[in-house]
Design a protein around this motif. Structure first.
Motif, mmCIF file in Angstrom:
data_model
loop_
_atom_site.group_PDB
_atom_site.id
_atom_site.type_symbol
_atom_site.label_atom_id
_atom_site.label_comp_id
_atom_site.label_asym_id
_atom_site.label_seq_id
_atom_site.Cartn_x
_atom_site.Cartn_y
_atom_site.Cartn_z
ATOM 1 N N TYR A 146 22.620 -0.156 -7.530
ATOM 2 C CA TYR A 146 23.344 -1.030 -6.610
ATOM 3 C C TYR A 146 24.935 -0.378 -6.160
ATOM 4 O O TYR A 146 24.961 -0.318 -4.977
ATOM 5 C CB TYR A 146 23.813 -2.474 -7.017
ATOM 6 N N ALA A 173 16.378 -4.493 -22.090
ATOM 7 C CA ALA A 173 16.856 -5.446 -21.132
ATOM 8 C C ALA A 173 18.426 -5.037 -20.540
ATOM 9 O O ALA A 173 18.684 -5.060 -19.480
ATOM 10 C CB ALA A 173 16.667 -6.957 -21.172
ATOM 11 N N GLY A 174 19.131 -5.045 -21.519
ATOM 12 C CA GLY A 174 20.480 -4.374 -21.152
ATOM 13 C C GLY A 174 20.669 -3.115 -20.391
ATOM 14 O O GLY A 174 21.401 -2.873 -19.459
ATOM 15 N N TYR A 175 19.897 -2.369 -20.898
ATOM 16 C CA TYR A 175 19.743 -1.107 -20.490
ATOM 17 C C TYR A 175 19.150 -1.024 -18.760
ATOM 18 O O TYR A 175 20.011 -0.328 -18.142
ATOM 19 C CB TYR A 175 18.989 0.187 -20.969
ATOM 20 N N ALA A 176 18.276 -1.794 -18.745
ATOM 21 C CA ALA A 176 17.779 -1.900 -17.471
ATOM 22 C C ALA A 176 18.731 -2.593 -16.490
ATOM 23 O O ALA A 176 19.065 -2.103 -15.488
ATOM 24 C CB ALA A 176 16.434 -2.806 -17.622
ATOM 25 N N GLY A 177 19.526 -3.714 -16.905
ATOM 26 C CA GLY A 177 20.549 -3.966 -16.262
ATOM 27 C C GLY A 177 21.678 -3.130 -15.679
ATOM 28 O O GLY A 177 22.289 -2.967 -14.600
ATOM 29 N N TYR A 178 21.905 -2.269 -16.653
ATOM 30 C CA TYR A 178 22.958 -1.317 -16.524
ATOM 31 C C TYR A 178 22.522 -0.261 -15.524
ATOM 32 O O TYR A 178 23.283 0.054 -14.739
ATOM 33 C CB TYR A 178 23.173 -0.516 -18.095
ATOM 34 N N LEU A 219 20.251 -0.999 -13.043
ATOM 35 C CA LEU A 219 20.485 -1.805 -11.788
ATOM 36 C C LEU A 219 21.842 -1.672 -11.084
ATOM 37 O O LEU A 219 21.774 -1.673 -9.994
ATOM 38 C CB LEU A 219 19.926 -3.001 -12.012
ATOM 39 N N THR A 220 22.726 -2.066 -12.007
ATOM 40 C CA THR A 220 24.162 -1.856 -11.710
ATOM 41 C C THR A 220 24.629 -0.574 -11.094
ATOM 42 O O THR A 220 24.883 -0.604 -9.898
ATOM 43 C CB THR A 220 24.875 -2.296 -12.763
#
Length: 146
Positions: free
Chosen positions: A28, A17-22, A24-25
């Motif tokens: 963006y 989940a942390g890697y996916a958030g990274y 996505l950032t």
């Protein structure tokens, strides 16, 4: 043992989940850079259109060259859907359609004087025929914005 598996699974899910958030950032930020680059391109093209149009109005740029440059720049503006510039500036596009395939530079130099004179005469006639309309369209384009 079960608690250990649940904890390990939770850590794996949390890590993913942390890697996916990274990711996505990063995505963006890339989108923001692309938007900024697109806006800068639109601004540069708009300034070029205004400059060429003003030079045309002030008769510092001949009509054939102006029609080629302006039509190409209008088509290069990265906006979707593409506005109907052909309908908004019909005289410029009419002259562009007539002169876009005339030989230039080396190809023109390779033609004999009679052929060059005929092309120049035709070009001059087309420019004279469309001059007043093109100058009006150039005045509009001197204040152009997307």
């Amino acid at each position: 043992m079960t608690n250990m598996l649940v904890s390990a699974a939770s850590l794996i899910i949390l890590g993913l989940a942390g890697y996916a958030g990274y990711l996505l950032t990063l995505l963006y930020k890339q989108g923001q850079r692309q938007k900024a680059a697109r806006a800068a391109r639109i601004e540069k093209i708009t300034e070029s259109i205004q400059t060429i149009a003003l030079a045309t109005v002030q008769q510092q740029c001949d009509l054939s060259e102006a029609s080629i440059r302006l039509c190409v720049l209008l088509d290069a503006i990265p906006v979707l859907p593409q506005p109907d510039y052909r309908g908004r500036f019909p005289a410029l596009h009419a002259l562009y359609d007539k002169v876009k395939n005339l030989p230039t530079h080396e190809a023109r130099a390779q033609q004999n004087k009679l052929e060059r004179r005929k092309m120049d005469l035709s070009r001059s006639e087309w420019e004279a025929e469309l001059e007043s309309q093109i100058l009006l369209e150039a005045e509009t384009l001197a204040k152009f914005s997307v």
